[in-house]
Design a protein around this motif. Structure first.
Motif, short mmCIF file in Angstrom:
data_model
loop_
_atom_site.label_atom_id
_atom_site.label_comp_id
_atom_site.label_asym_id
_atom_site.label_seq_id
_atom_site.Cartn_x
_atom_site.Cartn_y
_atom_site.Cartn_z
N THR A 173 0.86 -1.17 0.00
CA THR A 173 0.00 0.00 0.00
C THR A 173 0.90 1.23 0.00
O THR A 173 1.71 1.41 0.92
N VAL A 174 0.78 2.06 -1.02
CA VAL A 174 1.74 3.14 -1.23
C VAL A 174 1.09 4.50 -1.02
O VAL A 174 0.00 4.78 -1.54
N LEU A 175 1.79 5.32 -0.24
CA LEU A 175 1.47 6.74 -0.09
C LEU A 175 2.62 7.49 -0.74
O LEU A 175 3.79 7.19 -0.48
N ALA A 176 2.31 8.47 -1.60
CA ALA A 176 3.39 9.12 -2.33
C ALA A 176 3.14 10.62 -2.46
O ALA A 176 2.01 11.05 -2.70
N GLN A 177 4.21 11.37 -2.32
CA GLN A 177 4.16 12.82 -2.50
C GLN A 177 4.01 13.18 -3.97
O GLN A 177 4.55 12.51 -4.84
N ALA A 178 3.32 14.30 -4.21
CA ALA A 178 3.21 14.85 -5.56
C ALA A 178 3.47 16.35 -5.51
O ALA A 178 3.06 17.03 -4.56
N THR A 179 4.17 16.85 -6.52
CA THR A 179 4.32 18.29 -6.63
C THR A 179 2.99 18.91 -7.03
O THR A 179 2.07 18.22 -7.49
N HIS A 180 2.87 20.22 -6.85
CA HIS A 180 1.62 20.93 -7.14
C HIS A 180 1.19 20.71 -8.58
O HIS A 180 2.00 20.82 -9.51
N GLU A 181 -0.06 20.38 -8.76
CA GLU A 181 -0.67 20.13 -10.07
C GLU A 181 -0.13 18.88 -10.76
O GLU A 181 -0.32 18.71 -11.96
N ASP A 182 0.52 18.02 -10.01
CA ASP A 182 1.00 16.76 -10.57
C ASP A 182 0.33 15.57 -9.88
O ASP A 182 0.79 14.44 -10.00
N GLU A 183 -0.73 15.85 -9.17
CA GLU A 183 -1.39 14.81 -8.39
C GLU A 183 -1.96 13.70 -9.28
O GLU A 183 -1.92 12.52 -8.92
#
Length: 304
Positions: A173-183
């Protein structure tokens, strides 16, 4: 042949086009006519002299990732032939720019290379080796016995994007960061939870494993559970000793089998990568300017 030389430590302007003798493959090597060379943050680190073990005395050729065509083979080469399309990772931490990937021709060890599957664009293939093998090695280091929760920093980036996908495909189960507007891109990698880049990671833990691909360092500490593991792409400060967190730094390794599997997965669409722009080899300095400015969605690839 033409190549790009770092002529001094400094800004992008120190990257210059130079003429060099064509390399000759030694035993166990092939000569690759480079069709694509990926530009990575590690190349910027080399350019400015921020390298483990100290800066490389200029001039030298940057570049870890190449894709191209075999045009000659040295003695004892039986597994690659002239005309084969290949992609590979130059172990730059060992070669220190002799060779580097920003060149028209590279004499490469066969163990650095894997076949490019039919139909896969060399430009796309060139984005895979360093970032994909780093992500693959991160999961090898963690060596999990079964599915668990994994938090990945830098999910919009090369290493983080591959790490998120490989972890999800392994059943985690993965939680991952995204840059703004790259979700949307990060959500499409198979992650369960997309984390805004500005968010406090403590609010998304505790999780047993953090793959700190950026790395963010200290902010990842509150997200990892006591007795958990943090794997980073560069050394970071020690975390709270009371939590007994295992901290590991990934050291990428050439791995022909793993690279071949990664390239096949990209070719069949089960692994995603992206190219922000392609530029001629002679515009390597402009490629570095764009990388320095940030905000890229994908990799810049030089096309000799």
């Amino acid at each position: 042949m033409r190549s790009i030389a770092v002529t001094a430590a400094g800004g992008p302007e120190v990257l210059r086009v130079v003429e060099q003798p064509d390399p000759v493959p030694a035993p166990g090597q092939v000569l690759v006519r480079v069709r694509a060379a990926c530009v990575n943050p590690a190349d910027v680190a080399a350019r400015v002299g921020r390298l483990p073990g100290g800066p490389v005395p200029p001039p030298f050729t940057p570049g870890w990732d190449i894709a191209g065509e075999v045009v000659a083979a040295g003695d004892d080469v039986t597994d690659l032939s002239v005309g084969d399309l290949v992609a590979g990772m130059i172990p730059w931490f060992l070669t220190r720019g002799t060779p580097g990937g920003y060149a028209e021709l590279v004499a490469a060890g066969t163990d650095w290379l894997a076949p490019v599957p039919p139909g896969l664009d060399p430009v796309v293939a060139a984005t895979v080796p360093l970032n994909g093998l780093t992500a693959h090695r991160m999961l090898e280091i963690v060596d999990l016995p079964g599915p668990t929760e994994i938090l990945v920093t830098g999910g919009s980036g090369g290493v983080g994007g591959f790490a998120a996908q490989l972890a999800a495909q392994a059943g985690h189960t993965v939680l991952a960061q995204a840059t703004h507007e790259d979700e949307a891109w990060v959500r499409g990698l198979g992650v369960r939870t997309v984390i805004p880049r500005s968010a406090d990671l403590a609010g998304y833990g505790p999780v047993p494993v953090v793959l700190d691909a950026v790395p963010v360092g200290d902010p990842a500490g509150p997200a990892v559970a006591a007795g958990g593991t943090v794997v980073t792409t560069r050394p970071t400060p020690p975390l709270d000793p009371a939590k007994r967190v295992r901290q590991e730094v990934v050291l990428v390794q050439t791995n022909r089998q793993a690279l071949g599997d990664l390239l096949k997965a990209v070719a069949n669409g089960t692994l995603r990568t992206r190219v922000a722009a392609t530029l001629p080899l002679a515009e390597a300095a402009e490629a570095h300017r764009r990388l320095d400015r940030g905000g890229l969605r994908g990799k810049i690839v030089l096309t000799p």
